[in-house]
Structure formats: structure tokens, C-alpha cells
Scaffold this motif. Structure first.
Motif, short mmCIF file in Angstrom:
data_model
loop_
_atom_site.label_atom_id
_atom_site.label_comp_id
_atom_site.label_asym_id
_atom_site.label_seq_id
_atom_site.Cartn_x
_atom_site.Cartn_y
_atom_site.Cartn_z
N ASN A 56 0.83 -1.19 0.00
CA ASN A 56 0.00 0.00 0.00
C ASN A 56 0.87 1.26 0.00
OD1 ASN A 56 -2.51 1.28 0.01
ND2 ASN A 56 -2.38 1.65 2.21
N ILE A 57 2.06 1.14 0.60
CA ILE A 57 3.05 2.21 0.55
C ILE A 57 3.74 2.11 -0.80
CG2 ILE A 57 5.14 3.14 1.59
CD1 ILE A 57 4.28 1.88 4.21
N ASN A 58 3.74 3.20 -1.56
CA ASN A 58 4.24 3.20 -2.93
C ASN A 58 5.64 2.62 -3.03
OD1 ASN A 58 4.83 3.67 -5.57
ND2 ASN A 58 4.28 5.83 -5.56
N PRO A 59 5.80 1.44 -3.65
CA PRO A 59 7.12 0.81 -3.73
C PRO A 59 7.83 1.09 -5.06
CG PRO A 59 5.46 -0.78 -4.38
CD PRO A 59 4.74 0.55 -4.17
N GLU A 60 7.26 1.95 -5.89
CA GLU A 60 7.76 2.09 -7.25
C GLU A 60 9.18 2.64 -7.30
OE1 GLU A 60 4.86 4.30 -9.46
OE2 GLU A 60 3.52 2.58 -9.64
N ALA A 61 9.49 3.62 -6.46
CA ALA A 61 10.85 4.19 -6.46
C ALA A 61 11.87 3.12 -6.09
CB ALA A 61 10.92 5.36 -5.48
N LYS A 62 11.55 2.32 -5.09
CA LYS A 62 12.45 1.25 -4.67
C LYS A 62 12.61 0.20 -5.77
CE LYS A 62 13.15 -2.11 -0.95
NZ LYS A 62 12.59 -2.68 0.31
N GLU A 63 11.51 -0.14 -6.44
CA GLU A 63 11.57 -1.12 -7.51
C GLU A 63 12.37 -0.60 -8.70
OE1 GLU A 63 10.12 -4.50 -7.83
OE2 GLU A 63 10.51 -4.07 -5.74
N ARG A 64 12.21 0.67 -9.02
CA ARG A 64 12.99 1.27 -10.11
C ARG A 64 14.48 1.23 -9.80
NH1 ARG A 64 8.87 5.29 -10.39
NH2 ARG A 64 10.16 6.64 -9.07
N HIS A 65 14.83 1.62 -8.58
CA HIS A 65 16.23 1.62 -8.17
C HIS A 65 16.82 0.21 -8.25
CE1 HIS A 65 19.87 2.68 -5.97
NE2 HIS A 65 19.62 1.67 -5.14
N LYS A 66 16.06 -0.77 -7.79
CA LYS A 66 16.53 -2.16 -7.83
C LYS A 66 16.73 -2.63 -9.26
CE LYS A 66 15.22 -6.79 -6.30
NZ LYS A 66 14.17 -7.60 -5.61
N ALA A 67 15.78 -2.27 -10.15
CA ALA A 67 15.89 -2.68 -11.56
C ALA A 67 17.09 -2.02 -12.23
CB ALA A 67 14.60 -2.33 -12.30
N ILE A 68 17.29 -0.72 -11.96
CA ILE A 68 18.42 0.01 -12.57
C ILE A 68 19.75 -0.56 -12.09
CG2 ILE A 68 19.59 2.26 -12.66
CD1 ILE A 68 16.80 3.54 -12.56
N THR A 69 19.83 -0.89 -10.80
CA THR A 69 21.06 -1.47 -10.24
C THR A 69 21.38 -2.80 -10.91
OG1 THR A 69 20.66 -0.41 -8.09
CG2 THR A 69 22.18 -2.26 -8.13
N GLU A 70 20.36 -3.66 -11.06
CA GLU A 70 20.55 -4.95 -11.71
C GLU A 70 20.90 -4.77 -13.19
OE1 GLU A 70 20.84 -9.05 -12.11
OE2 GLU A 70 20.70 -7.80 -10.31
N TYR A 71 20.28 -3.78 -13.84
CA TYR A 71 20.55 -3.49 -15.25
C TYR A 71 22.01 -3.09 -15.44
CZ TYR A 71 20.77 -0.44 -19.37
OH TYR A 71 21.14 0.17 -20.54
N LYS A 72 22.51 -2.19 -14.60
CA LYS A 72 23.90 -1.73 -14.73
C LYS A 72 24.88 -2.86 -14.42
CE LYS A 72 23.41 1.98 -12.11
NZ LYS A 72 23.72 3.29 -11.45
N LYS A 73 24.52 -3.72 -13.49
CA LYS A 73 25.38 -4.87 -13.17
C LYS A 73 25.52 -5.80 -14.38
CE LYS A 73 25.55 -8.96 -10.17
NZ LYS A 73 24.83 -9.71 -9.10
N GLN A 103 9.46 -4.57 -16.03
CA GLN A 103 8.78 -3.67 -15.10
C GLN A 103 8.24 -2.42 -15.77
OE1 GLN A 103 11.30 -2.76 -11.80
NE2 GLN A 103 11.34 -4.84 -11.03
N ALA A 104 8.70 -2.14 -16.99
CA ALA A 104 8.36 -0.87 -17.64
C ALA A 104 6.85 -0.67 -17.79
CB ALA A 104 9.04 -0.79 -19.00
N GLY A 105 6.12 -1.73 -18.06
CA GLY A 105 4.68 -1.59 -18.25
C GLY A 105 3.88 -1.72 -16.98
N ILE A 106 4.57 -2.00 -15.85
CA ILE A 106 3.87 -2.24 -14.60
C ILE A 106 4.00 -1.06 -13.64
CG2 ILE A 106 3.56 -3.83 -12.68
CD1 ILE A 106 3.04 -5.02 -15.47
N ILE A 107 5.22 -0.61 -13.44
CA ILE A 107 5.44 0.53 -12.55
C ILE A 107 5.71 1.78 -13.38
CG2 ILE A 107 6.34 -0.93 -10.72
CD1 ILE A 107 9.14 -0.06 -11.46
N LYS A 108 5.47 2.94 -12.80
CA LYS A 108 5.64 4.20 -13.51
C LYS A 108 7.11 4.61 -13.51
CE LYS A 108 1.02 5.98 -12.51
NZ LYS A 108 0.23 7.06 -11.87
#
Length: 255
Positions: A171-188, A218-223
Motif C-alpha cells: 500500500n506504501i508506494n514501492p515504485e521508487a524502490k523497484e525502479r532503483h533495484k531494476a536500474i542497479t541490476e541493469y547496470k550490473k 517492469q516498464a509496463g507495470i510501474i511508472k
């Protein structure tokens, strides 16, 4: 031989899908060649949660993960379902009166994807009954729950997040955390490819095949904000330049 085997499997899978498409329920539309797979289910789930939040209606959910579904389900039961063209559990749940209802009148009480089931209802009692039906049915065919996640109270009480099909639910917006996690994995992943001994062509193919899907799922799921997209673009260019991917005298963009 390998190519022939792949072609044969493709033909069998295509015919099986055409046969079973007439008997799959709406809760399983994420499985098939003309859908977005898990993303389809996540979009439906997101729509339900947003509708409840926008209209301030009660929404009680439960997420069930089967324990070793591929190994525990009896082969005889698979053959029985194929021969009778039945989808017993999904059909049974859809026939119940326990479900979440949209403003338009559309009703939904579960989503079924592989070995994951997510249940929806308006009341605590209703979700308990849906869980009970699912548990009894699962026990009858020799399957057990590997995990049952049910937030306490309504969606408004959901504070601790949990994952559904790889995306954090909260219920607490997790999108920022999910974006950061995805970007970190992407760069790795990008660094690993750029440090390899692959030539330029194969590096690009590897990036397209193994790196971009980390963000695409995640692009189509989170903003994604414009700022986040620009930051990812800049980070990508820095890594490419750092590892000498573009030619020093090149005047064209690498991607």
C-alpha cells in the motif's frame, strides 16, 4: 536433430494451445502466445488495487504459491484435465459468489499464473472461504501450499510488502524502490557484458537479449519518471564510453 526436435515441440505446443484456449478461464489469460504473460496478470492486479484505492472500497487479498508444483502434481490428473477439457480449480472459484466487483460491474476473485494464485474478495470471511476451497481442492490432487501471504485487514492496512510475480506489492508506494533495484541490476548486467571478450556485434546482441529485459519487464507495470529514464540513459552512455564500446572518433550514437 536439435532443430527438428524444436520444430516438433513448436507444432505440438501450437496445436495444444489452440485446443485448450477454448477452455481456459479469464483468470488464466496471462498464459498464451497472444498475451504479455506475467505482465498481463500484473496489470490486472494493479487495476484491481487502483480501483479499490480510488473508490475507497474494501479489498482483501491472498497470494498462494504451490510447493514444487511441477513435481508434486500427479501426471494422471494432468491427463484427466486434458482428456475432459476441464480447468477444475479456476472454474470452481469463478462459480462462487465471493469476489471483488468493479464499478462497471465486472467481477474478479482470482488470478492464476503457473503455480501462483492470487485471490480477491470484499470481506475477510469471503477470502477465508476462497482460501479454504483452494486448499481442499489442492489437497485432493496431492498438492500443498509452499507459501500463503495474506495481508491483515483491507488493502489500507497493508504496510509490509510482498512480491507477486517478481513485483513488490504494498500500500506504501514501492515504485521508487523497484525502479532503483531494476536500474542497479541493469547496470550490473551491462558491466558484465562490456567486460567480456565479445566483439561489438555480439555485445549489442547480448545487451538486447540479457540486459534490456531487466528494465522491460517492469516498464509496463510501474511508472517511470522522465528523470529516471534520463538518469538511466546517462549511466548507460557512461558505462559504454568507460569500456570503450563506441569508437573514439565515432560521430554516431551507439544505440
Amino acid at each position: 536433430m536439435l532443430t527438428t526436435w524444436k520444430l516438433l515441440l513448436g507444432i505440438v505446443a501450437d496445436q495444444l494451445e489452440k485446443h485448450m484456449s477454448h477452455y481456459m478461464t479469464s483468470a488464466q489469460t496471462g498464459m498464451g502466445s497472444n498475451t504479455r504473460g506475467a505482465e498481463h496478470q500484473l496489470l490486472v492486479d494493479r487495476t484491481i488495487c487502483q480501483d479499490s484505492s480510488r473508490r475507497h472500497t474494501n479489498l482483501v487479498m491472498a497470494r498462494i504459491d504451490y510447493k514444487k508444483a511441477d513435481d508434486s502434481i500427479p501426471q494422471s490428473w494432468i491427463l484427466e484435465c486434458l482428456s475432459t477439457c476441464l480447468n477444475p480449480l479456476s472454474n470452481m472459484l469463478e462459480k462462487t459468489q465471493y469476489r471483488y466487483q468493479f464499478k462497471s460491474g465486472t467481477k474478479k476473485n482470482h488470478l492464476f499464473y503457473m503455480d501462483d494464485i492470487k485471490l480477491y474478495a470484499n470481506k475477510e470471511r469471503d477470502i477465508d472461504l476462497l482460501i479454504h476451497f483452494t486448499q481442499v481442492y489442492s489437497k485432493d490432487i496431492g498438492m500443498t501450499f509452499g507459501g500463503l501471504k495474506r495481508p491483515n485487514g483491507t488493502i489500507k492496512d497493508l504496510e509490509e510488502g510482498y512480491k507477486y510475480l517478481g513485483i513488490m506489492q504494498s500500500n506504501i508506494n514501492p515504485e521508487a524502490k523497484e525502479r532503483h533495484k531494476a536500474i542497479t541490476e541493469y547496470k550490473k548486467c551491462l558491466r558484465q557484458i562490456l567486460r567480456s571478450q565479445l566483439n561489438a556485434k555480439n555485445q549489442v546482441m547480448a545487451i538486447i537479449t540479457y540486459t534490456l529485459p531487466v528494465l522491460r519487464y517492469q516498464a509496463g507495470i510501474i511508472k517511470w519518471t522522465e528523470e529516471a529514464i534520463k538518469e538511466t540513459d546517462i549511466a548507460t552512455r557512461k558505462l559504454l564510453t568507460l569500456h570503450g564500446a563506441p569508437h573514439p572518433k565515432s560521430t554516431t550514437r551507439y544505440y
